[in-house]
Scaffold this motif. Structure first.
Motif, PDB file in Angstrom:
ATOM      1  N   GLN A 187     -15.466   3.072   0.784  1.00  0.00           N
ATOM      2  CA  GLN A 187     -14.295   2.540   0.365  1.00  0.00           C
ATOM      3  C   GLN A 187     -13.916   4.468   1.290  1.00  0.00           C
ATOM      4  O   GLN A 187     -14.390   4.775   1.589  1.00  0.00           O
ATOM      5  CB  GLN A 187     -13.515   3.103  -1.377  1.00  0.00           C
ATOM      6  N   THR A 246     -10.238  -6.122   3.123  1.00  0.00           N
ATOM      7  CA  THR A 246     -11.872  -6.396   3.109  1.00  0.00           C
ATOM      8  C   THR A 246     -12.232  -6.531   3.682  1.00  0.00           C
ATOM      9  O   THR A 246     -11.986  -7.786   4.414  1.00  0.00           O
ATOM     10  CB  THR A 246     -12.087  -6.905   1.637  1.00  0.00           C
ATOM     11  N   GLY A 273       1.281  -1.099   0.080  1.00  0.00           N
ATOM     12  CA  GLY A 273      -0.134   0.087   0.210  1.00  0.00           C
ATOM     13  C   GLY A 273       0.974   0.968   0.209  1.00  0.00           C
ATOM     14  O   GLY A 273       2.114   1.429  -0.114  1.00  0.00           O
ATOM     15  N   ARG A 324     -11.172  -1.226   2.939  1.00  0.00           N
ATOM     16  CA  ARG A 324     -12.680  -1.205   2.210  1.00  0.00           C
ATOM     17  C   ARG A 324     -13.587  -2.292   3.077  1.00  0.00           C
ATOM     18  O   ARG A 324     -12.872  -3.322   3.595  1.00  0.00           O
ATOM     19  CB  ARG A 324     -12.890  -2.342   0.746  1.00  0.00           C
ATOM     20  N   ARG A 382      -3.780   4.836   4.204  1.00  0.00           N
ATOM     21  CA  ARG A 382      -3.790   3.495   4.216  1.00  0.00           C
ATOM     22  C   ARG A 382      -5.112   3.701   3.509  1.00  0.00           C
ATOM     23  O   ARG A 382      -5.808   4.534   3.678  1.00  0.00           O
ATOM     24  CB  ARG A 382      -3.470   3.041   5.222  1.00  0.00           C
ATOM     25  N   ARG A 383      -5.711   2.195   3.109  1.00  0.00           N
ATOM     26  CA  ARG A 383      -6.571   2.345   2.366  1.00  0.00           C
ATOM     27  C   ARG A 383      -7.868   0.427   2.789  1.00  0.00           C
ATOM     28  O   ARG A 383      -6.879  -0.214   3.179  1.00  0.00           O
ATOM     29  CB  ARG A 383      -6.672   2.499   1.074  1.00  0.00           C
ATOM     30  N   GLU A 437      -5.020  -6.181  -0.894  1.00  0.00           N
ATOM     31  CA  GLU A 437      -5.906  -5.076  -0.416  1.00  0.00           C
ATOM     32  C   GLU A 437      -6.714  -5.749   0.524  1.00  0.00           C
ATOM     33  O   GLU A 437      -7.038  -7.041   0.895  1.00  0.00           O
ATOM     34  CB  GLU A 437      -6.947  -4.741  -1.570  1.00  0.00           C
TER      35      GLU A 437
END
Length: 271
Positions: free
Chosen positions: A175, A128, A16, A186, A183-184, A126
């Motif tokens: 999102q 989630t 990331g 989901r 940072r991301r 990613e």
């Protein structure tokens, strides 16, 4: 269950903007095997709180004499497998901090991370979280306010309809972005089509206002608590929600030299 063939790609990285790679989860991309045709992608079967739907051709049309090549496309049902610790990179840190913050919440004693989150998936670098809708607002507020998390911005809310053969086929996808830590994350909420309700996040993230209106407009998800859930793309008197799989493909009749162009699912016929 692994895919056919001897080759096995490396594990999914937990990279990331700020995290290192090297998650220890097994691969989720699959590898090509000898049992699949040249236009078929081999992906392993998985189980969990999500499910995929097999696809064949384009628009589900068969026997039309299609010359585009899409008629031979075959994609088996696929969904990422539940991840196991260690997730890798900063993913473990975020999960641990969220669990600690939820456990310390005096307003909901005994309702911890495992109650709020049904499944954690790490796929293609990613993360989630599949979230129980009853706890979505509380979890989002925790992710926003905890100093070690600081997911300050909701960059988008959208919908996905996986089709009638999939349990809880309708998903709401949230999102989140931490500008502090780059940072991301989901969040996904799985819904039944006949009970398409989800709590609104407008009180936590004001930008959710327009995203929730669009998701309701296109998919019919009712965001409970939204200040003004009205159409945003389609006319106010429009009937139905155009991005549902059950919605007809449609197509506006066009006359051209006395011929009418039909909707796309009726075009692929060569006579």
């Amino acid at each position: 269950m692994s895919t056919s063939g001897d080759a096995k790609p490396p594990g999914t990285g937990a990279g990331g903007a700020s995290g290192p790679t090297g998650a220890s989860n097994p691969d989720t991309t699959g590898s090509a095997g000898t049992g699949f045709g040249p236009q078929e992608i081999a992906r392993r079967d998985v189980s969990g709180s999500t499910a995929g739907r097999a696809r064949e051709g384009m628009f589900g049309i068969q026997g039309s004499g299609d010359t585009s090549g899409f008629g031979g496309l075959r994609l088996p049902g696929y969904a990422p497998a539940p991840a196991e610790r260690p997730y890798g990179g900063w993913f473990d840190e975020v999960a641990d901090e969220a669990a600690a913050a939820l456990a310390d919440d005096p307003d909901a004693p005994g309702v911890g991370f495992d109650t709020c989150v049904h499944q954690v998936t790490v796929d293609r670098g990613e993360m989630t979280w599949y979230v129980d809708r009853e706890h979505l607002v509380r979890l989002a507020r925790t992710l926003r306010d905890d100093p070690a998390l600081r997911f300050e911005f909701c960059s988008g809310i959208s919908g996905v309809d996986y089709g009638e053969d999939v349990p809880q086929q309708l998903h709401v996808v949230v999102q989140l972005l931490s500008m502090t830590y780059r940072r991301r994350l989901r969040l996904e909420i799985a819904l039944d089509l006949d009970d398409a309700r989800c709590p609104s996040l407008v009180d936590v993230y004001p930008t959710a206002d327009w995203h929730e209106r669009e998701t309701w407009d296109m998919f019919g998800v009712v965001f409970e608590g939204h200040p003004s859930l009205t159409r945003i793309l389609m006319p106010d008197d429009w009937n139905g929600h155009p991005q549902l799989k059950s919605y007809p493909l449609g197509g506006i009749p066009v006359e051209y030299h006395d011929a009418e162009i039909p909707p796309p699912d009726q075009r692929r016929a060569y006579t």
